[in-house]
Structures are given as structure tokens and as C-alpha cells.
Design an enzyme around this catalytic site. Structure first.
Site, short mmCIF file in Angstrom:
data_model
loop_
_atom_site.label_atom_id
_atom_site.label_comp_id
_atom_site.label_asym_id
_atom_site.label_seq_id
_atom_site.Cartn_x
_atom_site.Cartn_y
_atom_site.Cartn_z
N SER A 80 22.86 -186.90 58.14
CA SER A 80 21.67 -187.13 58.96
C SER A 80 22.09 -187.83 60.24
O SER A 80 23.10 -188.54 60.27
CB SER A 80 20.66 -188.00 58.21
OG SER A 80 19.60 -188.41 59.04
N TYR B 24 18.04 -196.33 54.33
CA TYR B 24 18.40 -194.93 54.49
C TYR B 24 19.59 -194.77 55.43
O TYR B 24 20.51 -193.99 55.16
CB TYR B 24 17.20 -194.14 55.01
CG TYR B 24 17.44 -192.66 55.12
CD1 TYR B 24 17.83 -191.91 54.02
CD2 TYR B 24 17.27 -191.99 56.34
CE1 TYR B 24 18.05 -190.54 54.12
CE2 TYR B 24 17.48 -190.63 56.45
CZ TYR B 24 17.87 -189.90 55.34
OH TYR B 24 18.08 -188.55 55.45
#
Length: 248
Positions: free
Chosen positions: A132, A145
Site C-alpha cells: 500500500s 495500518y
């Protein structure tokens, strides 16, 4: 020559399901791995693949996946992952952080470890990890995250060094804003208004098939070509914190 094979984890929805469809369309027999049996069974029927119920955070489940795949594998797409919560560090939920690390890092490691012998045996294997842009840039409310996805990135880089003399390429795709049916909903514990706010005013966020298309391109390059990292964003997202939103 035998049919090329691929494993896609997290294949029950979103990027995983789209990738399984794309790889099947490119001629691969796909092992669609995920926890939700009904979803992957339907997907496998659609694409002519093999469903494997698998929780990547459970070692015995991953061992069963490796047994189902057998002695040879061409492509592994480590897609299973997720974000849980958006609290600042001062209010963080320890269990949410553990869940994110377990699935994005430990799960990725366990699946890779279990399937590496089969990838090496293929003579030209590929590991593609779905990271990501959160694995590159920090942002408020995202520490758990971003820490987990930074972990994904570093595992990817380390694995490439460790396998430099083996017939296995190691790649990472790092998507930015991708609108899928479940990612934001899961992050915000089913709160549709919070999930929708992530994409509010963005006319064309990326969708799962955009990422699946890029993944398929990456893994189908000639065996001597390694696309080490591919960062992919919608045009509207110039950076993690700078997104063009238009409200009428």
C-alpha cells in the site's frame, strides 16, 4: 507444458477476487484462498479454479493450502490483508494493531514460507505482495495500518535479497486510493457513512480491477524482468494527503 498455476490469498472479494479472474483469463489455474468458503467456491466455479479455505494467520490452515497446491507453483499473490480502526496512537486499540500485523505481516510470511519450495521448483516463480502507499507515507489516524504495511514492504525487500540466487522474483504493488466493496467498511466496523467519506467527491478512484490488471501485467513479464515495486494511484490522488475532490 503443464498449465501455469497461481495462488491468490484474500480471494473472496475486492482486489483478490479481481486478480483471480484476471489470472484465470491469462491462462493460469488459480487456487482461490480465503476464509469464506461460499465466496471462493462460487469464484472457483466461475473461473475454473480451485477453492481453498484458508486463514493466513493460522499455520495449520496455511499448511493445508500448501498441500492442496502441491509440489509446483508459478505465482503467489499475497493479497490477504486489511486495516482495522483509525484511532490516533494515544487511543489505539491493541487488539486491532495485533490483527493488522498478524494478517499483513505474519500471514504473508507464513504463506510465503509454506509455498517457497513449490515456487522454486517451478524454475521461474513469482511472489507478488500487495502492499500500500500506506507502507511508504504516514498519516494521522493510520499508525497501526501504516506500521503493518511498512512491514509488508520490508519483508518484500528482505525476501528479494535472500532469494537473489534462486529462480524466484519478488515484487510489490502499492496501491493508493482503491474503492472496493469491503475495505473501508471493514476498517470502520461497518459504518457506511465513514467508509463513503473516504471517497467523497473523488470522481474516479481506482477499483479492484485496475489493481488486478496491473498485477497480471507484472507477473506475466519475461522471467528475467522483475518489477520490484509498482506504486499505483488514481489521477485524483497526488499524494496520500492531497486528493482532488469535487462537490456539486
Amino acid at each position: 507444458m503443464s498449465t501455469r498455476t497461481a495462488v491468490v490469498t484474500g480471494a473472496s472479494s475486492g482486489i483478490g477476487a479481481a486478480t483471480a479472474r484476471r489470472l484465470a483469463g491469462a491462462g493460469y489455474h488459480v487456487y482461490a484462498a480465503a476464509r469464506r468458503a461460499d465466496r471462493i467456491e462460487a469464484l472457483a466455479t466461475e473461473i475454473g479454479g480451485t477453492p481453498v479455505v484458508c486463514d493466513v494467520t493460522d499455520e495449520s490452515s496455511v499448511t493445508a493450502l500448501a498441500a492442496a497446491v502441491g509440489d509446483r507453483l508459478d505465482v503467489l499473490v499475497n493479497n490477504a490483508g486489511g486495516a482495522f480502526g483509525s484511532a490516533p496512537v494515544a487511543e489505539a486499540d491493541s487488539d486491532e494493531w495485533r490483527r493488522m500485523y498478524e494478517v499483513n505481516v505474519i500471514g504473508l510470511m507464513q504463506v510465503t514460507r509454506a509455498l517457497l519450495p513449490a515456487l522454486i521448483a517451478s524454475g521461474a516463480g513469482t511472489v507478488l505482495n500487495v502492499g500500500s502507499t500506506a507502507g511508504r507515507v504516514a498519516y494521522e489516524g493510520g499508525a497501526g495500518y501504516t506500521a503493518a504495511k511498512h512491514g509488508t514492504k520490508v519483508v518484500n525487500e528482505t525476501l528479494r535479497l535472500e532469494l537473489f540466487d534462486q529462480p524466484v522474483r519478488v515484487m510489490e504493488i502499492a496501491p493508493g486510493m482503491v474503492r472496493t466493496d469491503e475495505f473501508a467498511l471493514v476498517r470502520f466496523d461497518g459504518d457506511a457513512s465513514k467508509a463513503d467519506a473516504v471517497y467523497a467527491g473523488v470522481a474516479e478512484p481506482l477499483v479492484a480491477d485496475d489493481i488486478a490488471d496491473a498485477i497480471t501485467w507484472m507477473v506475466t513479464r519475461p522471467a528475467h524482468v522483475s518489477v520490484d515495486e509498482l506504486v499505483i494511484r488514481p489521477k485524483a490522488q497526488a499524494a496520500q494527503h492531497k486528493v482532488r475532490r469535487v462537490f456539486e
